[in-house]
Design a protein around this motif. Structure first.
Motif, PDB file in Angstrom:
ATOM      1  N   GLY A 120       0.820  -1.202   0.000  1.00  0.00           N
ATOM      2  CA  GLY A 120       0.000   0.000   0.000  1.00  0.00           C
ATOM      3  C   GLY A 120       0.853   1.251   0.000  1.00  0.00           C
ATOM      4  O   GLY A 120       0.361   2.339  -0.173  1.00  0.00           O
ATOM      5  N   SER A 121       2.164   1.077   0.202  1.00  0.00           N
ATOM      6  CA  SER A 121       3.024   2.241   0.067  1.00  0.00           C
ATOM      7  C   SER A 121       3.353   2.356  -1.417  1.00  0.00           C
ATOM      8  O   SER A 121       3.021   1.492  -2.207  1.00  0.00           O
ATOM      9  CB  SER A 121       4.289   2.080   0.894  1.00  0.00           C
ATOM     10  OG  SER A 121       5.243   1.350   0.173  1.00  0.00           O
ATOM     11  N   LEU A 122       3.995   3.446  -1.777  1.00  0.00           N
ATOM     12  CA  LEU A 122       4.259   3.631  -3.203  1.00  0.00           C
ATOM     13  C   LEU A 122       5.712   3.401  -3.555  1.00  0.00           C
ATOM     14  O   LEU A 122       6.079   3.331  -4.712  1.00  0.00           O
ATOM     15  CB  LEU A 122       3.827   5.035  -3.627  1.00  0.00           C
ATOM     16  CG  LEU A 122       2.312   5.253  -3.574  1.00  0.00           C
ATOM     17  CD1 LEU A 122       1.975   6.728  -3.661  1.00  0.00           C
ATOM     18  CD2 LEU A 122       1.623   4.492  -4.682  1.00  0.00           C
ATOM     19  N   GLU A 123       6.536   3.303  -2.534  1.00  0.00           N
ATOM     20  CA  GLU A 123       7.957   3.086  -2.768  1.00  0.00           C
ATOM     21  C   GLU A 123       8.264   1.629  -2.459  1.00  0.00           C
ATOM     22  O   GLU A 123       7.724   1.073  -1.507  1.00  0.00           O
ATOM     23  CB  GLU A 123       8.783   3.955  -1.810  1.00  0.00           C
ATOM     24  CG  GLU A 123       8.589   5.437  -2.035  1.00  0.00           C
ATOM     25  CD  GLU A 123       9.702   6.061  -2.848  1.00  0.00           C
ATOM     26  OE1 GLU A 123      10.262   5.359  -3.701  1.00  0.00           O
ATOM     27  OE2 GLU A 123      10.000   7.234  -2.612  1.00  0.00           O
ATOM     28  N   ARG A 148      16.007  -0.338  -1.237  1.00  0.00           N
ATOM     29  CA  ARG A 148      16.422   0.993  -1.656  1.00  0.00           C
ATOM     30  C   ARG A 148      17.721   1.391  -0.967  1.00  0.00           C
ATOM     31  O   ARG A 148      18.605   1.972  -1.576  1.00  0.00           O
ATOM     32  CB  ARG A 148      15.329   2.015  -1.368  1.00  0.00           C
ATOM     33  CG  ARG A 148      14.277   2.052  -2.475  1.00  0.00           C
ATOM     34  CD  ARG A 148      13.260   3.143  -2.220  1.00  0.00           C
ATOM     35  NE  ARG A 148      12.434   2.827  -1.073  1.00  0.00           N
ATOM     36  CZ  ARG A 148      12.016   3.719  -0.179  1.00  0.00           C
ATOM     37  NH1 ARG A 148      12.376   4.983  -0.288  1.00  0.00           N
ATOM     38  NH2 ARG A 148      11.255   3.338   0.813  1.00  0.00           N
ATOM     39  N   GLU A 170      -6.089   2.919  -2.347  1.00  0.00           N
ATOM     40  CA  GLU A 170      -4.646   3.085  -2.566  1.00  0.00           C
ATOM     41  C   GLU A 170      -4.240   2.792  -4.002  1.00  0.00           C
ATOM     42  O   GLU A 170      -3.110   3.034  -4.392  1.00  0.00           O
ATOM     43  CB  GLU A 170      -3.849   2.144  -1.644  1.00  0.00           C
ATOM     44  CG  GLU A 170      -3.971   2.439  -0.168  1.00  0.00           C
ATOM     45  CD  GLU A 170      -5.193   1.788   0.463  1.00  0.00           C
ATOM     46  OE1 GLU A 170      -6.077   1.303  -0.273  1.00  0.00           O
ATOM     47  OE2 GLU A 170      -5.271   1.765   1.705  1.00  0.00           O
ATOM     48  N   LYS A 171      -5.156   2.210  -4.758  1.00  0.00           N
ATOM     49  CA  LYS A 171      -4.808   1.798  -6.120  1.00  0.00           C
ATOM     50  C   LYS A 171      -5.465   2.674  -7.175  1.00  0.00           C
ATOM     51  O   LYS A 171      -5.398   2.349  -8.358  1.00  0.00           O
ATOM     52  CB  LYS A 171      -5.253   0.346  -6.338  1.00  0.00           C
ATOM     53  CG  LYS A 171      -4.595  -0.650  -5.411  1.00  0.00           C
ATOM     54  CD  LYS A 171      -3.192  -0.957  -5.856  1.00  0.00           C
ATOM     55  CE  LYS A 171      -2.648  -2.150  -5.088  1.00  0.00           C
ATOM     56  NZ  LYS A 171      -1.298  -2.481  -5.529  1.00  0.00           N
ATOM     57  N   HIS A 226      -4.592   5.311  -8.420  1.00  0.00           N
ATOM     58  CA  HIS A 226      -3.641   5.856  -9.394  1.00  0.00           C
ATOM     59  C   HIS A 226      -3.509   4.959 -10.617  1.00  0.00           C
ATOM     60  O   HIS A 226      -3.141   5.427 -11.689  1.00  0.00           O
ATOM     61  CB  HIS A 226      -2.277   6.111  -8.742  1.00  0.00           C
ATOM     62  CG  HIS A 226      -1.645   4.895  -8.146  1.00  0.00           C
ATOM     63  ND1 HIS A 226      -0.891   4.033  -8.878  1.00  0.00           N
ATOM     64  CD2 HIS A 226      -1.690   4.391  -6.891  1.00  0.00           C
ATOM     65  CE1 HIS A 226      -0.475   3.047  -8.103  1.00  0.00           C
ATOM     66  NE2 HIS A 226      -0.943   3.235  -6.889  1.00  0.00           N
ATOM     67  N   CYS A 249       9.678  12.814  -5.635  1.00  0.00           N
ATOM     68  CA  CYS A 249       9.846  11.355  -5.694  1.00  0.00           C
ATOM     69  C   CYS A 249       9.172  10.767  -6.932  1.00  0.00           C
ATOM     70  O   CYS A 249       9.706   9.880  -7.572  1.00  0.00           O
ATOM     71  CB  CYS A 249       9.287  10.702  -4.442  1.00  0.00           C
ATOM     72  SG  CYS A 249      10.098  11.219  -2.937  1.00  0.00           S
ATOM     73  N   PHE A 250       7.965  11.238  -7.224  1.00  0.00           N
ATOM     74  CA  PHE A 250       7.223  10.653  -8.336  1.00  0.00           C
ATOM     75  C   PHE A 250       7.027  11.630  -9.491  1.00  0.00           C
ATOM     76  O   PHE A 250       6.289  11.342 -10.426  1.00  0.00           O
ATOM     77  CB  PHE A 250       5.869  10.123  -7.846  1.00  0.00           C
ATOM     78  CG  PHE A 250       6.012   8.928  -6.943  1.00  0.00           C
ATOM     79  CD1 PHE A 250       6.369   7.688  -7.461  1.00  0.00           C
ATOM     80  CD2 PHE A 250       5.827   9.046  -5.585  1.00  0.00           C
ATOM     81  CE1 PHE A 250       6.531   6.596  -6.634  1.00  0.00           C
ATOM     82  CE2 PHE A 250       5.991   7.955  -4.743  1.00  0.00           C
ATOM     83  CZ  PHE A 250       6.338   6.723  -5.276  1.00  0.00           C
ATOM     84  N   THR A 293      -2.531  11.296  -2.681  1.00  0.00           N
ATOM     85  CA  THR A 293      -1.477  10.290  -2.829  1.00  0.00           C
ATOM     86  C   THR A 293      -2.024   9.034  -3.506  1.00  0.00           C
ATOM     87  O   THR A 293      -1.395   8.465  -4.384  1.00  0.00           O
ATOM     88  CB  THR A 293      -0.889   9.935  -1.451  1.00  0.00           C
ATOM     89  OG1 THR A 293      -0.469  11.139  -0.814  1.00  0.00           O
ATOM     90  CG2 THR A 293       0.301   8.999  -1.582  1.00  0.00           C
ATOM     91  N   LYS A 321      -0.131   9.490  -6.603  1.00  0.00           N
ATOM     92  CA  LYS A 321       1.136   9.126  -5.958  1.00  0.00           C
ATOM     93  C   LYS A 321       1.847  10.284  -5.273  1.00  0.00           C
ATOM     94  O   LYS A 321       2.785  10.044  -4.501  1.00  0.00           O
ATOM     95  CB  LYS A 321       2.115   8.479  -6.945  1.00  0.00           C
ATOM     96  CG  LYS A 321       1.609   7.192  -7.523  1.00  0.00           C
ATOM     97  CD  LYS A 321       2.734   6.511  -8.271  1.00  0.00           C
ATOM     98  CE  LYS A 321       2.312   5.107  -8.646  1.00  0.00           C
ATOM     99  NZ  LYS A 321       3.431   4.364  -9.192  1.00  0.00           N
ATOM    100  N   GLY A 332       3.740  10.209  -1.782  1.00  0.00           N
ATOM    101  CA  GLY A 332       3.869   8.812  -1.357  1.00  0.00           C
ATOM    102  C   GLY A 332       5.303   8.363  -1.116  1.00  0.00           C
ATOM    103  O   GLY A 332       5.548   7.248  -0.701  1.00  0.00           O
ATOM    104  N   GLY A 333       6.264   9.248  -1.382  1.00  0.00           N
ATOM    105  CA  GLY A 333       7.659   8.863  -1.187  1.00  0.00           C
ATOM    106  C   GLY A 333       8.200   9.417   0.112  1.00  0.00           C
ATOM    107  O   GLY A 333       7.861   8.949   1.187  1.00  0.00           O
TER     108      GLY A 333
END
Lengths: 392, 284
Positions: free
Chosen positions: A327-330, A336, B101-102, B104, B138-139, B162, B166, B169-170
């Motif tokens: 559920g995170s984007l990274e 990493r 969350e999906k 995007h 980040c994105f 987010t 996104k 989200g970083g």
């Protein structure tokens, strides 16, 4: 459907012998160990025994074992307790690849006014001990470094680290949640001051952890309340789970040879088989300095969630460092930190074995997984252009 | 694990129209490998501008693959004009919903379609980073894109933003900026109708009315944005037109906080309660 469970770094199956040991403490042996009557008395005797069993696995004295509710509580107790014991010190050293139980706590501590140094790791997931030495100052209260990484299985040289930490006058806490039961640990020879473990990673139940506190180490309780655990952790003991943890530790000692023999061989066979069958696949983490049960493999140009979903359809359970599964984007902070290229990080799959896995299961995964990778790659816009993106 | 609908799982397990059309009339590629998803869409278009075939290749999670598959099914047979009206919400609805969350993934589908149509019509799709300013480093998400997803999907929180594009989200450093953009769009969306708002009232408020309005305004206008950023605000005291507040959570002790406070809280209270309000931060 056939099921193959290879996600033992997430949690393990409670060993049937552990369950047998626990069950009476849910029914006829329900007393509170603090009670003076015979219901309580027999329980406190059982707790003594369980504490001895846990201590035996670690080569520790039973008085050095503190039962907690989980690995996270052990970590919080160790770090916060040490900071309170050394109020003049306000610096913590840890690594970028710790479990959230430590990393998120450290972020919170920064908000509370402490300073934190997060040590980097190299491409194989290893620390630079010189860098560690330089990072410790007279104001460093505690250095918290994990024994083995949950995602890659990479084992840190914790005894050398303990040496460096002591040389500089700080306390060394080691989150050994992934290591206890998988690699031999002898606290009599070790110089680690505080060591966390978690029951459900070694075939005991969830809801139980322990913290090893070396005799003479300054300590302040985290949970404040009754006199349980000699006043070091308030709260009525989770008796069945403690009994289970004791038995699980005993069994872990019996199976220790198997971890490094049969299980390691299964892991190696799985890893080799996948690397041979699937092009553009790479192992993450140092090949030798690693837990015997864990392999983390990146399949380039595809995303981990799809792999997990398709494996799950075949009854195979593993986990991924991909962003999308959490559920995170990274993608995984561990990968990493290691500098694993994004072409690889998103498609990483962790297999973590236990003594319940068989050779036949390895063959099953070797049969089912390569076509899954092939299929997802056919959907991927990068697969036919891989020359442009290759990580190698 | 995600709670994916049966239809979504079907489109993931049996994706329609996977591949690449040879000599396509329109091509688009959106997303990239760093961000974790990417989609390459190729179209065959006839003389009447009808999409006769569409194929995709997607790097991404189950819902990214399913969204791409859904998109191709939705556009085949439509004219470019008809297809151009498809929104990300419709893609998500076609799959009987996506986890928040999906979302995007559905946005990526919509963007690919737009880019492909632009390509067909010879319009150069401006690279997103050239249209507007990058907010999320980040994105690589620009303010323009954030404004757009907020407007089109009626988003209310930074977290929503987010989920849909996104941004944030970083490293999460841009979240305060996202909150500002979000607030801007929301204001602009609300103000013409003005239904949701009660502007500064005429006549003098009683002390109790004033207190209630201050509390309501903080709850409605200020707290959500702070919460989204891990912070909170507490009303400490009201003395005439002086309103004392304290920042909590991640806002507390933040250097930018007093500015945030002065600018946004005071502005809101002046707008909804009284022009004379002065906000003071209490450090506790």
């Amino acid at each position: 459907m056939k099921t193959v469970y290879m996600d033992n770094n997430a949690t393990t199956r409670v060993d049937p012998q552990v369950l047998d040991a626990m069950l009476p403490f849910f029914s006829e042996r329900y007393g509170n160990p603090s009670s003076i009557h015979l219901f309580g008395g027999q329980i406190s005797e059982a707790l003594v025994r369980a504490r001895e069993q846990v201590a035996a696995l670690l080569g520790a004295d039973p008085s050095e074992i503190l039962f907690t509710s989980c690995g996270t509580e052990s970590d919080n107790t160790a770090i916060r307790g040490t900071l309170r014991s050394y109020p003049e010190k306000h610096h913590i050293v840890t690594t970028r690849v710790e479990h959230p139980a430590v990393l998120t706590l450290c972020k919170e501590l920064v908000r509370e006014g402490y300073s934190v140094t997060e040590l980097p790791v190299d491409r194989q997931g290893e620390l630079d001990l010189d860098q560690l030495r330089e990072s410790i100052t007279p104001y460093t209260a505690i250095v918290s470094v994990m024994y083995a990484n949950n995602e890659t299985g990479v084992i840190f040289p914790v005894e050398e680290i303990a040496g460096v930490v002591h040389e500089k006058g700080a306390i060394f806490h080691c989150d050994a949640v992934q290591a206890v039961g998988k690699v031999p640990i002898d606290m009599q020879k070790s110089r680690i001051d505080l060591l966390s473990l978690s029951g459900h990673k070694l075939h005991a139940s969830k809801g139980i952890g322990a913290l090893y506190v070396r005799k003479g180490t300054r300590f302040r309780p985290f949970l404040i309340g009754g006199h349980q655990e000699h006043g070091r952790r308030g709260g009525t003991e989770n008796v069945p789970a403690i009994i289970g943890l004791g038995r699980a530790c005993e069994l872990a000692a019996e199976h220790m040879g198997e971890e490094n023999g049969r299980i390691r061989a299964l892991r190696d066979r799985l890893e080799r088989g996948l690397l041979e069958a699937v092009p553009h696949a790479y192992v993450n983490g140092h090949p030798d300095h690693r837990l015997p049960n864990t392999t983390n493999i990146s399949f380039e140009y595809i995303e981990g969630e799809g792999i997990l979903l398709l494996m799950s359809r075949e009854g195979i359970a593993a986990s991924s460092g991909s962003a999308c599964t959490s559920g995170s984007l990274e993608p995984s902070h561990v990968l990493r930190a290691m500098g694993v290229p994004y072409t690889c990080a998103h498609g990483s799959i962790r297999f973590s074995l236990s003594r319940f896995n068989t050779e036949e299961e390895i063959d099953y995964v070797l049969e089912k997984l390569p076509p899954i990778i092939q299929r997802l790659r056919e959907f991927s816009p990068y697969w036919n252009k891989k020359e442009t993106f290759s990580a190698t | 694990m995600w709670n994916y609908s049966e239809k979504l799982m079907d489109h993931f397990l049996n994706p329609r129209n996977v591949g690449e059309i040879e000599n396509p009339d329109a091509v688009a590629e959106v997303g990239n490998i760093t961000c974790g998803d990417a989609l390459r869409l190729t179209l065959k278009v006839d003389e009447e501008e009808r999409i006769v075939d569409a194929k995709f290749k997607t790097f991404g999670c189950g819902s990214a693959i399913a969204s791409s598959s859904a998109l191709t099914e939705m556009i085949i047979g439509k004219t470019l004009d008809e297809a151009a009206g498809i929104t990300n919400k419709e893609i998500a609805a076609y799959l009987n919903g996506l986890p928040p969350e999906k979302m995007h993934c559905s946005v990526m589908g919509m963007e690919a379609l737009e880019a492909a149509i632009n390509h067909y019509r010879g319009i150069e799709t401006p690279a997103e980073d050239r249209e507007g300013e990058i907010v999320c480093k980040c994105f690589g998400v620009t303010d323009k894109k954030i404004e757009r997803v907020v407007r089109e999907n009626n988003l209310k929180t930074v977290e929503d933003v987010t989920h849909f594009c996104k941004a944030g989200g970083g490293c999460e450093e841009c979240k305060p900026q996202i909150a500002e953009i979000l607030e801007g769009v929301l204001q602009e969306m609300r103000s013409p109708s003005g239904v949701e708002r009660r502007r500064v009232p005429r006549g003098k408020l009683t002390n109790i009315e004033k207190m209630q309005r201050i509390m309501e305004t903080i709850d409605r206008e200020i707290r959500p944005a702070l919460n989204a950023d891990g912070g909170d605000i507490e009303l400490i005291d009201i003395d005439g037109d002086r309103v004392q507040v304290a920042l909590r959570g991640s806002c507390a002790g933040c250097a930018a906080s007093s500015i945030t406070l002065k600018m946004s809280v005071e502005a809101k209270l002046r707008e909804f309660v009284s022009e004379q309000i002065v906000v003071e931060e209490v450090v506790s």
